[in-house]
Design an enzyme around this catalytic site. Structure first.
Site, PDB file in Angstrom:
ATOM      1  N   CYS A 233      77.918  83.639  61.703  1.00 47.84           N
ATOM      2  CA  CYS A 233      77.769  85.085  61.502  1.00 47.84           C
ATOM      3  C   CYS A 233      76.337  85.520  61.211  1.00 47.84           C
ATOM      4  O   CYS A 233      75.832  86.461  61.819  1.00 47.84           O
ATOM      5  CB  CYS A 233      78.730  85.583  60.430  1.00 47.84           C
ATOM      6  SG  CYS A 233      78.448  84.948  58.772  1.00 47.84           S
ATOM      7  N   HIS A 285      80.342  86.588  54.718  1.00 44.55           N
ATOM      8  CA  HIS A 285      80.416  86.974  56.131  1.00 44.55           C
ATOM      9  C   HIS A 285      79.686  88.294  56.329  1.00 44.55           C
ATOM     10  O   HIS A 285      79.606  89.123  55.414  1.00 44.55           O
ATOM     11  CB  HIS A 285      81.871  87.111  56.580  1.00 44.55           C
ATOM     12  CG  HIS A 285      82.031  87.197  58.066  1.00 44.55           C
ATOM     13  ND1 HIS A 285      81.750  86.143  58.903  1.00 44.55           N
ATOM     14  CD2 HIS A 285      82.434  88.215  58.875  1.00 44.55           C
ATOM     15  CE1 HIS A 285      81.982  86.503  60.158  1.00 44.55           C
ATOM     16  NE2 HIS A 285      82.391  87.756  60.165  1.00 44.55           N
ATOM     17  N   HIS A 297      80.612  90.839  65.418  1.00 40.26           N
ATOM     18  CA  HIS A 297      80.285  89.720  64.536  1.00 40.26           C
ATOM     19  C   HIS A 297      80.694  88.399  65.171  1.00 40.26           C
ATOM     20  O   HIS A 297      81.409  88.364  66.185  1.00 40.26           O
ATOM     21  CB  HIS A 297      81.000  89.875  63.193  1.00 40.26           C
ATOM     22  CG  HIS A 297      82.504  89.824  63.301  1.00 40.26           C
ATOM     23  ND1 HIS A 297      83.275  88.893  62.664  1.00 40.26           N
ATOM     24  CD2 HIS A 297      83.381  90.598  63.999  1.00 40.26           C
ATOM     25  CE1 HIS A 297      84.547  89.093  62.940  1.00 40.26           C
ATOM     26  NE2 HIS A 297      84.643  90.129  63.745  1.00 40.26           N
TER      27      HIS A 297
END
Length: 327
Positions: A233, A285, A297
């Site tokens: 990420c 994240h 993402h």
């Protein structure tokens, strides 16, 4: 406060914080069940958490269902422990573990490059990824030289670049002793929110970033990945922003959250969005907001578009933020 039970995906990357004494046929073992913690297991087997960590090469208190733990090593292993401890005291790679306010800290582990070494070989030796070594040592390429001293693990576990889990890892329900909600709230409270609007220059850069990100939809997830071969990420955000001229050093989601960004009053497409408790009970994240509650993402299914209002993401949402040097 959130429930302390989280659905977690465990990666195979382990940072060794203690000497490993391999179990043998005579060692007593225990298979982790739902609801277990190291504290509970240590008490049940009349031992300590530190001993369990050492016997099982655990870098943190994280355990998973069906994991087999050594709870009492064989006598031969105990003698090996004393010998290994004595030998390790003379090595620069030995780790000293201490407890401070419930958080595990460590001295940095280092490795001095010798003839024949390469990053892949070193990474395998210390059970760490090549990407992590490069990040810890700010290496732009895989080139290393004899005599060079490489940092193998950071000063504390909160500095580890832990990312969203890969699709090939094991799911388990873990009972964490505590979450990082207080730390997250403290971080956000000390920030002065940026305005919702951005300059024309930033708006243009953001538009390019979203276009570039959309062009790599479907790229697979790869732990530590920062190229179109695969992204994690923060590696994805780093790649996209640098591609359009927004300079970012390679860091973890938690580092970006704490060090490089500021909350915004109203997000605009191109701002960042952060989430917690996807892998560790902290910010773990991140993605790029594209408007209408959607963000792009690197998730377990690769580069994809998700909605902040979806139940999974809504429960883990932390904040929208912006890179500090953008106006």
């Amino acid at each position: 406060m959130l429930n302390n039970k989280w659905k977690v995906v465990l990666t195979g990357v382990t940072f060794s914080l203690a000497l490993f004494i391999a179990p043998d046929a005579q060692a007593s073992t225990y298979t982790v069940k739902h609801g277990d913690t190291l504290t509970k297991i240590a008490k049940a087997h009349n031992t300590t958490i530190n001993q369990l960590r050492q016997w099982n090469n655990l870098s943190q208190d994280r355990i998973f269902i069906a994991q087999k733990l050594v709870v009492a090593p064989a006598k031969s292993a105990l003698s090996k422990t004393a010998a290994a401890t004595k030998t390790a005291a003379t090595k620069t790679t030995a780790v000293s573990v201490v407890e401070e306010k419930g958080e595990t800290l460590q001295n940095a582990v280092s490795h001095t490059v010798i003839k024949g070494d390469n990053l892949t070989k070193i990474a395998k030796k210390y059970s760490i990824s090549v990407a992590s070594i490069k990040q810890l040592n700010n290496l732009k390429t895989d080139a290393i030289k004899v005599g060079q001293k490489l940092t193998i693990s950071p000063q504390s576990t909160k500095d580890l670049a832990v990312e969203a889990p890969s699709a090939k890892t094991v799911e388990a329900e873990i009972n964490f002793n505590q979450t990082a909600d207080d730390a997250i709230e403290k971080q956000l409270k000390k920030e002065v929110a940026m305005p919702g609007k951005v300059s024309q220059q930033t708006e243009s850069l953001y538009a390019q970033a979203i276009e570039t990100a959309s062009a790599v939809l479907g790229t697979p997830y790869k732990y530590g990945g920062t190229t179109t071969d695969g992204f994690d990420c923060s590696g994805f955000v780093n790649y996209i922003f640098n591609s359009v001229g927004i300079q970012m050093d390679r860091k973890s989601s938690l580092m970006y959250f704490e060090q490089d960004t500021t909350k915004v009053t109203q997000p605009v497409p191109g701002d960042l969005v952060f989430f917690k408790n996807t892998f560790i009970p902290n910010v773990s994240h991140m993605g790029i907001y594209i408007g209408n509650d959607e963000f792009i993402h690197a998730g377990s299914k690769g580069i994809t578009v998700s909605n902040v209002k979806e139940k999974y993401w809504d429960e883990r949402f932390v904040a929208y933020k912006r890179i500090n040097n953008l106006k």
